[in-house]
Design a protein around this motif. Structure first.
Motif, PDB file in Angstrom:
ATOM      1  N   GLY A  30     -45.397  15.771  19.141  1.00 42.00           N
ATOM      2  CA  GLY A  30     -46.406  16.399  20.087  1.00 42.00           C
ATOM      3  C   GLY A  30     -46.310  15.411  21.358  1.00 42.00           C
ATOM      4  N   TYR A  56     -43.431  18.842  16.219  1.00 44.12           N
ATOM      5  CA  TYR A  56     -44.287  20.120  16.785  1.00 44.12           C
ATOM      6  C   TYR A  56     -43.931  21.234  15.555  1.00 44.12           C
ATOM      7  N   ARG A  57     -42.936  21.395  14.970  1.00 42.82           N
ATOM      8  CA  ARG A  57     -42.699  22.276  13.798  1.00 42.82           C
ATOM      9  C   ARG A  57     -43.727  22.158  12.841  1.00 42.82           C
ATOM     10  N   TYR A  75     -46.939  21.449  13.006  1.00 44.21           N
ATOM     11  CA  TYR A  75     -48.141  22.167  13.665  1.00 44.21           C
ATOM     12  C   TYR A  75     -48.627  23.185  13.150  1.00 44.21           C
ATOM     13  N   ARG A 118     -50.677  23.880  17.675  1.00 44.25           N
ATOM     14  CA  ARG A 118     -50.018  24.305  18.812  1.00 44.25           C
ATOM     15  C   ARG A 118     -50.753  24.758  20.070  1.00 44.25           C
TER      16      ARG A 118
END
Length: 328
Positions: A113, A153-154, A156, A161
């Motif tokens: 992030g 991020y994947r 999250y 997100r």
């Protein structure tokens, strides 16, 4: 001021001055090739400091309007102002004071992030690279993602997100935050997270402009609302004023429906009805506790008593003759 427009006549601009508003549009219109009119003569006035709900079904012109406001699409006619500055000439000077989330977040799944925010910040020509670390840390803290800053991020959740996308919109001081369907696709927990975050941002003095097709979300999140239908503005104003004058009813669950109806009528309440184990009436100015006391004093066995106020859906069905999605 509440403004209600008929779908077949041009709208009248609200009386709010541009100095009191973060967004003002006058006759804003977007026509596409083939004659399709996506936005038709839109007159908006978004008060400074408000959480303003831009409400309408999918395809009603909400995203097209937002794209025009942010300079991502050129209007066919009309004019608009952001933060008191005429557009589009003033866009370079104003956009640094505006944060936006349009058509969903887009991030690199394999980056954290924090790393994603660094890329966003580096792409902003107005951002000072010397303060990037501090600003990114502050943005993550504001959306409650400090502990997840190094997580990819994947990994999250949907709520995380959306919060990261809002953090990207808050990398600098913002006077206006524009969010296009910020709770779209979220589970109840993610929806609550975003809703709470919007209220916190507004409490800090930022005007928040939220588009949605969900009445329940607008009702819980916003202080003001504008309603779009097929590209035209139907109504706008404070939610409290939209509800003003709507009938509030009292409903009594009881086996003694005839006796309950008689007591309600004796109190001078209008619209008394009874049957199927309940009685009800328009509450008017009467206090619910006085109604309950009168029912008990009259020997009515009260199993339950509820005050029924009109929902935002009820208000807009009355205004437009049509309904909206409530939960999506």
């Amino acid at each position: 001021m509440l403004t209600v427009q008929e779908a077949t006549v041009p709208s009248t601009p609200p009386t709010s001055s541009a100095e009191d508003c973060s967004i003002v549009t006058r006759g804003l219109t977007k026509r596409f090739r083939g004659g399709q009119v996506a936005v038709d003569g839109l007159d908006l006035a978004v008060p400074r400091g408000a959480v303003f709900g831009f409400l309408g079904p999918n395809g009603s012109g909400k995203t097209t309007t937002i794209r025009m406001l942010l300079g991502l699409a050129a209007p066919s006619s009309g004019s608009w102002e952001l933060l008191g500055v005429s557009m589009p000439r003033g866009l370079p000077a104003v956009l640094s004071r505006v944060g936006a989330l349009v058509e969903g977040p887009s991030f690199y799944p394999y980056l954290s992030g924090e790393a994603n925010l660094r890329r966003y910040d580096a792409a902003d020509p107005a951002a000072d690279p010397r303060t990037a670390t501090a600003r990114i840390g502050l943005a993550l803290d504001r959306v409650g993602l400090t502990a997840a800053a190094r997580k990819r991020y994947r990994a999250y959740s949907l709520g995380m997100r959306q919060r990261l996308a809002i953090a990207a919109a808050l990398l600098g001081p913002r006077e206006l935050l524009v969010l296009d369907e910020p709770t779209n696709g979220l589970d109840p927990q993610g929806t609550r997270e975003v809703r709470a975050l919007v209220k916190e941002i507004a409490d800090e003095g930022t005007t928040v402009f939220v588009s949605s097709h969900l009445l329940a979300e607008i009702e819980q999140m916003c202080s003001h609302v504008a309603v779009m239908r097929a590209g035209r503005l139907v109504a706008q104003g404070p939610i409290a004023e939209l509800r003003a004058g709507e009938t509030v009813r009292i409903r009594v669950e009881t086996p003694d429906t005839a006796e309950a109806a008689a007591v309600l009528a004796a109190l001078g309440l209008r619209g008394v009805r009874s049957g199927d184990g309940e009685a009800g009436a328009e509450l008017g100015e009467e206090a619910p506790e006085r109604v309950c006391a009168a029912l008990v004093a009259g020997g009515v066995a009260v199993r339950g008593l509820a005050v029924q106020r009109p929902s935002l859906e009820d208000v807009f069905v009355g205004l437009t003759g049509e309904g909206f999605d409530v939960d999506g």
